[in-house]
Design a protein around this motif. Structure first.
Motif, PDB file in Angstrom:
ATOM      1  N   ILE A   1      36.009  33.122  39.702  1.00 30.77           N
ATOM      2  CA  ILE A   1      37.387  33.065  39.212  1.00 30.77           C
ATOM      3  C   ILE A   1      38.154  34.288  39.699  1.00 30.77           C
ATOM      4  CG2 ILE A   1      38.855  32.725  37.211  1.00 30.77           C
ATOM      5  CD1 ILE A   1      36.738  30.540  37.555  1.00 30.77           C
ATOM      6  N   LEU A   2      39.185  34.043  40.482  1.00 27.96           N
ATOM      7  CA  LEU A   2      40.069  35.104  40.969  1.00 27.96           C
ATOM      8  C   LEU A   2      41.457  34.820  40.408  1.00 27.96           C
ATOM      9  CD1 LEU A   2      38.856  35.101  44.687  1.00 27.96           C
ATOM     10  CD2 LEU A   2      38.278  36.801  42.959  1.00 27.96           C
ATOM     11  N   SER A   3      41.745  35.406  39.261  1.00 32.22           N
ATOM     12  CA  SER A   3      42.990  35.070  38.573  1.00 32.22           C
ATOM     13  C   SER A   3      43.326  36.148  37.558  1.00 32.22           C
ATOM     14  CB  SER A   3      42.855  33.719  37.865  1.00 32.22           C
ATOM     15  OG  SER A   3      44.050  33.353  37.218  1.00 32.22           O
ATOM     16  N   ASP A   4      44.591  36.312  37.293  1.00 27.79           N
ATOM     17  CA  ASP A   4      45.071  37.160  36.203  1.00 27.79           C
ATOM     18  C   ASP A   4      45.738  36.291  35.154  1.00 27.79           C
ATOM     19  OD1 ASP A   4      44.274  39.738  36.923  1.00 27.79           O
ATOM     20  OD2 ASP A   4      45.969  39.973  38.308  1.00 27.79           O
ATOM     21  N   HIS A   5      45.484  36.605  33.890  1.00 32.48           N
ATOM     22  CA  HIS A   5      46.179  35.977  32.758  1.00 32.48           C
ATOM     23  C   HIS A   5      45.845  34.496  32.576  1.00 32.48           C
ATOM     24  CE1 HIS A   5      48.457  39.671  32.843  1.00 32.48           C
ATOM     25  NE2 HIS A   5      48.903  39.395  34.052  1.00 32.48           N
ATOM     26  N   TYR A   6      44.749  34.025  33.146  1.00 32.01           N
ATOM     27  CA  TYR A   6      44.374  32.618  32.999  1.00 32.01           C
ATOM     28  C   TYR A   6      43.452  32.475  31.796  1.00 32.01           C
ATOM     29  CZ  TYR A   6      42.612  27.940  34.304  1.00 32.01           C
ATOM     30  OH  TYR A   6      42.272  26.602  34.316  1.00 32.01           O
TER      31      TYR A   6
ATOM     32  N   PHE B   1      28.212  30.446  33.321  1.00 32.80           N
ATOM     33  CA  PHE B   1      28.212  29.506  34.450  1.00 32.80           C
ATOM     34  C   PHE B   1      29.277  29.833  35.494  1.00 32.80           C
ATOM     35  CE2 PHE B   1      30.664  27.809  30.926  1.00 32.80           C
ATOM     36  CZ  PHE B   1      31.857  27.398  31.494  1.00 32.80           C
ATOM     37  N   SER B   2      29.867  31.011  35.432  1.00 28.00           N
ATOM     38  CA  SER B   2      30.856  31.417  36.440  1.00 28.00           C
ATOM     39  C   SER B   2      30.863  32.935  36.542  1.00 28.00           C
ATOM     40  CB  SER B   2      32.249  30.913  36.073  1.00 28.00           C
ATOM     41  OG  SER B   2      32.762  31.610  34.938  1.00 28.00           O
ATOM     42  N   ILE B   3      31.554  33.422  37.539  1.00 21.46           N
ATOM     43  CA  ILE B   3      31.737  34.863  37.726  1.00 21.46           C
ATOM     44  C   ILE B   3      33.235  35.125  37.829  1.00 21.46           C
ATOM     45  CG2 ILE B   3      31.407  36.784  39.332  1.00 21.46           C
ATOM     46  CD1 ILE B   3      28.732  35.620  40.067  1.00 21.46           C
ATOM     47  N   GLN B   4      33.680  36.162  37.166  1.00 21.19           N
ATOM     48  CA  GLN B   4      35.078  36.551  37.272  1.00 21.19           C
ATOM     49  C   GLN B   4      35.164  37.890  38.002  1.00 21.19           C
ATOM     50  OE1 GLN B   4      37.661  35.733  33.845  1.00 21.19           O
ATOM     51  NE2 GLN B   4      35.861  34.936  32.794  1.00 21.19           N
ATOM     52  N   VAL B   5      35.994  37.931  39.011  1.00 16.22           N
ATOM     53  CA  VAL B   5      36.152  39.125  39.834  1.00 16.22           C
ATOM     54  C   VAL B   5      37.599  39.599  39.738  1.00 16.22           C
ATOM     55  CG1 VAL B   5      36.047  40.060  42.182  1.00 16.22           C
ATOM     56  CG2 VAL B   5      34.303  38.437  41.411  1.00 16.22           C
TER      57      VAL B   5
END
Length: 479
Positions: free
Chosen positions: A394-399, A412-416
């Motif tokens: 996940i490449l996102s701000d404020h989501y 089940f995911s990675i946030q960068v």
């Protein structure tokens, strides 16, 4: 476009009535505080502590990308709770039987929530793991209470196609399929007895508003706001239900990027009602205390691509470290392409996919699938990655991630962080093989919550959306 008239609307300077309505909406919105957003120890959380007179109100804090640490839980919202003697002042003539049923549901969920860090067996081969769900016992009990009790009234006002219709074969599939299921599906939640309903669904399609009301290239969204305003005026004039809570027990659903703007047509719709939105951007008014994040699914021709229906076995080789292909939309993708397009043979990063490559084959051959936001926060790549068992990055701000009130997304995911994109390869290589396999197991466990079935099935996307609405209704107490 709508039956029975509906009054005017439009832009211009806010009137004193609008200003007052916004203030009142802000005050009434507090009744939607989510007891399910709990601290780290509680997981799923509880609604109340002490006597019935004492309401426990969570203070919800959004966790931005900059605030996260590597060891932090990858959750859309965290909260710290404090006690208050505040009683909600929703002036709704309470249906005693209905409210008593909700009280019993709350009590049952509170009891289940006290069982912490325990996986739950549904059937012999079906387990809700505490590694995937914040509190499996509370979730399962809440889900059962929803199946047993939850009733939804669908307004019949309005004419197709803008009302009672929606897209079912494109990037806004989530919107059309939900409307179709509520209107025509063989589900047990819809009721024709409006007095017995817990919530009220306004079945208009913002996507079709844009198609039929918006003048291309003008960027004038006034017609969308006017339609939403007119619809609220129509139902609130014809029926008593909206006025009992100023729309707090009503919900709309849309996957279009402009749905939040359309909802601004009525101050109570925007500030007080439950808005189920793909564009779940907390920096643009999305409030996870009352709003619901809707997964974005792009179904070409209305079906899941056959290659994603049955991903290859876990031991199948995935030679690519990461994959992304997509146009330059918004502010994040240019950063990604600047640092990694054509820079590294392990990271297959494209602006335009080469003609000799298949998009879904590339996902199935990759360990990680990059999911950067475009102009808006949501991306269909997240659900596609879940289907492909390709770990979403996940490449996102404020989501505010979908279903994060019950799911542990870090399972089940990675946030960068956006600032860490230059270190992307280093971050992905640092994921151990054991962790990678656990993440894949997590994808298999949550897949059912992101699948649109016909007919619908337990725990699928339709039911998980309803559960998110159910949670928010549980925290509205009428007296």
């Amino acid at each position: 476009m709508m039956k029975n008239g509906g009054g005017g609307g439009g832009g211009g300077v806010a009137s004193p009535i609008v200003v007052l309505s916004v203030v009142f909406a802000a005050s009434i919105a507090i009744v939607f505080v989510l007891g399910y957003f709990s601290d780290r120890a509680n997981g799923f959380g509880s609604f109340y502590s002490g006597s019935e007179a004492e309401l426990k109100i969570p203070r919800v804090e959004l966790v931005t990308a900059a605030a996260r640490t590597r060891n932090d839980e990858s959750r859309a919202v965290l909260s710290s709770e404090f006690s208050s003697k505040f009683k909600p002042t929703v002036r709704r003539r309470a249906n005693n039987k209905l409210e008593q049923g909700l009280a019993r549901a709350r009590a049952a969920i509170r009891k289940a929530a006290s069982i912490r860090n325990k996986s739950v067996i549904i059937t012999k081969n079906d387990i809700l793991s505490s590694a995937i769900y914040w509190n499996p016992s509370a979730f399962l009990q809440s889900y059962k209470e929803m199946e047993r009790r939850f009733k939804i009234y669908v307004y019949q006002e309005g004419e197709p196609p803008i009302v009672h219709d929606g897209p079912c074969k494109d990037i806004y599939t989530s919107e059309g399929r939900f409307i179709h299921e509520m209107e025509h599906g063989n589900n047990k939640f819809r009721t024709s007895n409006a007095q017995a309903a817990h919530v009220y669904f306004m079945p208009f399609s913002v996507t079709w508003m844009v198609k039929y009301l918006y003048k291309p290239n003008t960027y004038d969204l006034t017609p969308l706001k006017v339609f939403a305003s007119d619809y609220v005026k129509l139902i609130s004039t014809k029926h008593p239900f909206w006025n009992r809570t100023q729309g707090a027990d009503h919900f709309m659903l849309s996957c279009h990027d402009w749905a939040p703007h359309a909802s601004r047509g009525d101050a109570f719709l925007y500030n007080t009602s439950i808005r189920v939105l793909c564009n779940a951007n907390s920096s643009e008014g999305f409030n996870p205390q009352k709003d619901v994040s809707l997964p974005e699914i792009h179904l070409y021709g209305g079906i899941v691509n056959p290659k994603l229906i049955s991903p290859p076995p876990s031991n199948t080789s995935r030679p690519y470290l990461a994959f992304f292909a997509g146009g330059i939309h918004g502010s994040i993708r240019p950063i990604l392409l600047k640092h990694w397009k054509d820079r590294d043979s392990d990271l297959h990063i494209y602006e335009y996919l080469p003609k000799d490559q298949d998009y879904y084959d590339s996902m199935l051959r990759s360990k990680f699938c990059l999911c950067p936001s475009g102009y808006e926060v949501a991306s269909p790549r997240i659900v596609e990655a879940i289907y492909a068992e390709c770990i979403p990055v996940i490449l996102s701000d404020h989501y505010v991630l979908p279903f994060s009130d019950v799911l542990r997304w870090d399972a089940f995911s990675i946030q960068v962080d956006i600032s860490e994109i230059p270190r992307l390869k280093e971050i992905l290589l640092a994921v151990s093989e054991d962790k990678y396999m656990r993440l894949k197991e997590g994808l298999r466990a949550v897949r059912r919550h992101f699948v649109l079935n016909q007919p619908v099935e337990r725990f699928d996307m339709f039911h998980t959306i309803l559960h998110s609405v159910w949670l928010r209704r549980l925290n509205l107490r009428a007296r």
